[in-house]
Design a protein around this motif. Sequence first.
Motif, short mmCIF file in Angstrom:
data_model
loop_
_atom_site.label_atom_id
_atom_site.label_comp_id
_atom_site.label_asym_id
_atom_site.label_seq_id
_atom_site.Cartn_x
_atom_site.Cartn_y
_atom_site.Cartn_z
N TYR A 1 30.73 40.66 8.23
CA TYR A 1 29.59 41.46 8.69
C TYR A 1 30.02 42.42 9.79
CZ TYR A 1 26.78 37.81 6.44
OH TYR A 1 26.24 36.93 5.54
N ALA A 2 29.67 43.70 9.63
CA ALA A 2 29.66 44.58 10.78
C ALA A 2 28.48 44.15 11.64
CB ALA A 2 29.52 46.03 10.35
N MET A 3 28.60 44.31 12.95
CA MET A 3 27.56 43.84 13.86
C MET A 3 27.07 44.98 14.72
SD MET A 3 27.25 40.66 13.09
CE MET A 3 26.20 40.14 14.44
N GLY A 4 25.79 44.93 15.03
CA GLY A 4 25.21 45.97 15.86
C GLY A 4 24.28 45.41 16.91
N TRP A 5 24.06 46.22 17.94
CA TRP A 5 23.07 45.93 18.98
C TRP A 5 22.05 47.06 18.98
CZ3 TRP A 5 22.64 41.48 21.68
CH2 TRP A 5 23.75 40.63 21.76
N PHE A 6 20.79 46.68 19.02
CA PHE A 6 19.69 47.61 19.12
C PHE A 6 18.80 47.16 20.27
CE2 PHE A 6 20.00 50.07 15.14
CZ PHE A 6 21.00 49.35 14.49
N ARG A 7 17.92 48.04 20.71
CA ARG A 7 16.98 47.66 21.76
C ARG A 7 15.65 48.34 21.53
NH1 ARG A 7 19.82 50.82 26.91
NH2 ARG A 7 19.25 52.96 26.28
N GLN A 8 14.62 47.72 22.08
CA GLN A 8 13.27 48.28 21.98
C GLN A 8 12.56 48.10 23.31
OE1 GLN A 8 10.87 46.76 18.75
NE2 GLN A 8 9.58 48.59 18.78
N ALA A 9 12.19 49.23 23.90
CA ALA A 9 11.45 49.23 25.15
C ALA A 9 9.95 49.25 24.83
CB ALA A 9 11.83 50.45 25.99
N PRO A 10 9.11 48.81 25.76
CA PRO A 10 7.66 48.80 25.51
C PRO A 10 7.15 50.17 25.14
CG PRO A 10 8.19 47.56 27.49
CD PRO A 10 9.46 48.22 27.06
N LYS B 1 8.01 52.01 22.71
CA LYS B 1 9.00 52.88 22.08
C LYS B 1 9.53 52.25 20.80
CE LYS B 1 10.56 55.21 26.29
NZ LYS B 1 11.76 55.62 27.08
N GLU B 2 10.15 53.09 19.98
CA GLU B 2 10.74 52.59 18.75
C GLU B 2 12.08 51.91 19.05
OE1 GLU B 2 8.92 55.87 15.59
OE2 GLU B 2 11.08 55.72 15.94
N ARG B 3 12.47 51.04 18.14
CA ARG B 3 13.77 50.39 18.28
C ARG B 3 14.86 51.45 18.15
NH1 ARG B 3 14.81 44.88 15.04
NH2 ARG B 3 12.82 44.54 16.10
N GLU B 4 15.88 51.36 18.99
CA GLU B 4 16.95 52.35 18.97
C GLU B 4 18.32 51.67 18.95
OE1 GLU B 4 17.00 54.82 22.45
OE2 GLU B 4 17.36 53.15 23.83
N THR C 1 16.00 48.86 30.44
CA THR C 1 15.06 47.76 30.27
C THR C 1 14.50 47.76 28.86
OG1 THR C 1 14.44 47.69 32.60
CG2 THR C 1 12.85 46.82 31.02
N ALA C 2 14.65 46.64 28.16
CA ALA C 2 14.21 46.54 26.77
C ALA C 2 14.49 45.13 26.26
CB ALA C 2 14.96 47.54 25.89
N VAL C 3 13.97 44.86 25.08
CA VAL C 3 14.40 43.68 24.34
C VAL C 3 15.61 44.10 23.50
CG1 VAL C 3 13.80 41.94 22.62
CG2 VAL C 3 12.08 42.72 24.28
N TYR C 4 16.68 43.35 23.63
CA TYR C 4 17.92 43.66 22.91
C TYR C 4 18.08 42.73 21.72
CZ TYR C 4 19.44 46.87 26.52
OH TYR C 4 19.55 47.96 27.37
N TYR C 5 18.38 43.34 20.58
CA TYR C 5 18.54 42.60 19.33
C TYR C 5 19.96 42.78 18.79
CZ TYR C 5 13.42 42.80 19.27
OH TYR C 5 12.08 42.70 19.59
N CYS C 6 20.53 41.72 18.28
CA CYS C 6 21.76 41.89 17.53
C CYS C 6 21.41 41.84 16.04
CB CYS C 6 22.81 40.86 17.89
SG CYS C 6 22.54 39.20 17.28
N ALA C 7 22.28 42.44 15.25
CA ALA C 7 22.03 42.54 13.82
C ALA C 7 23.35 42.46 13.07
CB ALA C 7 21.32 43.84 13.51
N ALA C 8 23.27 41.94 11.85
CA ALA C 8 24.44 41.84 10.97
C ALA C 8 24.21 42.72 9.75
CB ALA C 8 24.66 40.39 10.55
N SER C 9 25.26 43.40 9.33
CA SER C 9 25.13 44.38 8.25
C SER C 9 24.79 43.74 6.92
CB SER C 9 26.42 45.17 8.12
OG SER C 9 27.49 44.30 7.76
N GLY C 10 24.17 44.53 6.06
CA GLY C 10 23.79 44.07 4.74
C GLY C 10 24.79 44.41 3.67
N ALA C 11 25.88 45.07 4.02
CA ALA C 11 26.90 45.44 3.06
C ALA C 11 28.27 45.37 3.73
CB ALA C 11 26.65 46.85 2.52
#
Length: 126
Positions: free
Chosen positions: A32-41, A43-46, A91-101
Motif C-alpha cells: 500500500y502507498a500511504m497518505g495523510w489527509f486532514r480536515q479542519a472544522p 473545511k473540506e478534507r485536504e 489545526t485539524a483532524v488528521y487521517y491516514c489512508a492506504a491506497s486502493g491500487a
Amino acid sequence: QVQLVESGGGSVQAGGSLRLSCAASGGTFSTYAMGWFRQAPGKEREFVASISRSGGSTYYADSVKGRFTVSRDNAKATVYLQMNVLKSEDTAVYYCAASGALYSRAPYRANEYAYWGQGTQVTVSS
C-alpha cells in the motif's frame, strides 16, 4: 482488508512539534502507498503528505513542505508524520489512508485511497 489506527495527536503551541503514527493491520502493508489527509472544522478534507510503497518517493502539500516529513516502517506496518514548526492553521483532524491500487508513486488524490483511519485531533494554539 486493512485497518488503520492513528495516534499521537494532541494540543501543542505554535512552533512546536508532534509525531503522528498510523498502525496498519489485516493486510500486506508493503503493498500500500500511504497518505495523510486532514480536515479542519468547516473545511473540506485536504491532502497533506504521501509515501510510496517502498518509501522511496514522497509528496507534500505546499502548505506543509519543509515542515512535515512522512516516513514508513514496513516491518512495523506503520506510517509516520513528523510535524515541526506547527502553525494554528495546521489545526485539524488528521487521517491516514492506504491506497486502493498498486501505485509505484506517492498518490495525492483522496479517491486514490481505499482505506481510512478514524482520525486523530491536532490542535495548535497561538
